[in-house]
Design an enzyme around this catalytic site. Structure first.
Site, PDB file in Angstrom:
ATOM      1  N   GLN A  25     -40.965  28.363   2.765  1.00 17.54           N
ATOM      2  CA  GLN A  25     -41.779  27.969   3.909  1.00 17.54           C
ATOM      3  C   GLN A  25     -42.715  26.799   3.626  1.00 17.54           C
ATOM      4  O   GLN A  25     -43.494  26.413   4.506  1.00 17.54           O
ATOM      5  CB  GLN A  25     -42.576  29.153   4.441  1.00 17.54           C
ATOM      6  CG  GLN A  25     -43.649  29.675   3.512  1.00 17.54           C
ATOM      7  CD  GLN A  25     -44.619  30.604   4.229  1.00 17.54           C
ATOM      8  OE1 GLN A  25     -45.097  30.288   5.320  1.00 17.54           O
ATOM      9  NE2 GLN A  25     -44.894  31.741   3.641  1.00 17.54           N
ATOM     10  N   ASP A  26     -42.633  26.215   2.430  1.00 18.62           N
ATOM     11  CA  ASP A  26     -43.479  25.064   2.119  1.00 18.62           C
ATOM     12  C   ASP A  26     -42.674  23.988   1.398  1.00 18.62           C
ATOM     13  O   ASP A  26     -43.151  23.344   0.472  1.00 18.62           O
ATOM     14  CB  ASP A  26     -44.668  25.515   1.262  1.00 18.62           C
ATOM     15  CG  ASP A  26     -45.779  24.470   1.205  1.00 18.62           C
ATOM     16  OD1 ASP A  26     -45.889  23.671   2.145  1.00 18.62           O
ATOM     17  OD2 ASP A  26     -46.535  24.461   0.215  1.00 18.62           O
ATOM     18  N   LEU A  27     -41.435  23.783   1.853  1.00 11.42           N
ATOM     19  CA  LEU A  27     -40.568  22.791   1.214  1.00 11.42           C
ATOM     20  C   LEU A  27     -40.843  21.413   1.809  1.00 11.42           C
ATOM     21  O   LEU A  27     -40.519  21.136   2.959  1.00 11.42           O
ATOM     22  CB  LEU A  27     -39.098  23.153   1.412  1.00 11.42           C
ATOM     23  CG  LEU A  27     -38.103  22.146   0.821  1.00 11.42           C
ATOM     24  CD1 LEU A  27     -38.314  21.986  -0.677  1.00 11.42           C
ATOM     25  CD2 LEU A  27     -36.667  22.553   1.124  1.00 11.42           C
TER      26      LEU A  27
END
Length: 288
Positions: free
Chosen positions: A190-192
């Site tokens: 979720q933080d790529l």
């Protein structure tokens, strides 16, 4: 050995000071357990202590000792599911110390230093490799989205109402409706974004620092759409949204909605508001 970048945890989190006080002992135990010598912490160590390490046989690695928080809870499990496919490998794990020994990326250049068009091409190639079937122990995007929807209005009020209420209401409505209507769900990072991808030897680029969730694929583009290191401006944001959804075959409206929702949910931290997040969400709300 404890970098200045971690000191904020002692001020901002109830358990932060105790964790920082225990960190030298945890580091010493990790070094002894895995026969490591370590170098200076990487300058980006803000939530975890991260440093280059070398084992007794001269093997290179990275030691990561995490400050315990929900987003990092199942990082090791996600790395095991991905098994090195476009992602750094997990070499060792000591869950009781929240410590991971990871594959080292050499030369370790951030993807954000590349040409933005080329960087986006790399991210488009990496994303589908991460979309593996998964369930427990990972948290669900549906539950996370509902938590964001509940928390955002309170965060906004406590921060002094730093932007228009209409943005808050739009994000809350999107988060609730999208959470309840997801198609097939897979493991997501979720933080790529481009600062969480490093140049390596085993593969040209490897993903780091997963914050795993199980949810629909359209959500996965959110951190890339708002990735201001690839250009911050309305045209940049909409170009990334269009290219990601077109080349990956994703529903543009759902990807746009997820980006608005998560970006605003992550736009406020205590009394601090990340204005670029707010601008990104505003541009997406205004676009159709």
């Amino acid at each position: 050995m404890i970098p200045e970048g971690l000191q904020w945890l002692g001020r901002a989190h109830p358990d932060g000071a105790a964790w920082l006080a225990e960190l030298p002992d945890v580091l010493a135990e990790c070094k002894q357990r895995w026969s490591l010598s370590v170098g200076d912490p990487y300058p980006g160590s803000f939530v975890s202590l991260v440093m280059p390490a070398t084992d007794a046989d001269g093997g290179e690695a990275v030691l990561k000792i995490q400050f315990p928080h929900p987003e990092c809870e199942h990082e090791a499990a996600a790395l095991e599911v991905w098994d090195g496919g476009g992602v750094v490998r997990l070499l060792e794990h000591a869950p009781e110390m929240h410590a991971l020994l990871l594959e080292r990326c050499t030369p370790g250049t951030h993807l954000s230093a590349s040409d933005p068009h080329e960087a986006l091409t790399v991210l488009i190639g990496l994303l589908p490799r991460l979309w593996k079937p998964a369930s427990a122990p990972f948290g669900s995007l549906a539950e996370e989205a509902q938590a964001w929807a509940r928390g955002l209005p309170r965060q906004w009020e406590r921060a002094g109402e730093p932007f228009e209420r209409e943005l808050v209401d739009t994000a809350v409505d999107l988060l609730r409706s999208l959470a309840e209507s997801q198609p097939e769900q897979v493991l997501l990072h979720q933080d790529l974004h481009a600062d969480n991808v490093l140049a390596a030897r085993r593969e040209p680029w490897l993903v780091i620092d997963p914050k795993p969730l199980v949810g629909e694929r359209a959500f996965a583009v959110a951190p890339i759409v708002r990735s201001n290191e690839l250009g911050h401006g309305r045209d940049h944001v909409l170009h990334r949204l269009d290219r990601l959804t077109d080349e990956l075959g994703l529903d543009r409206d759902r990807a746009r909605g997820w980006t608005i929702g998560q970006t605003l949910a992550w736009a406020i931290e205590g009394s601090q508001t990340f204005e670029r997040h707010v601008e990104t969400a505003r541009w997406l709300v205004e676009s159709r």
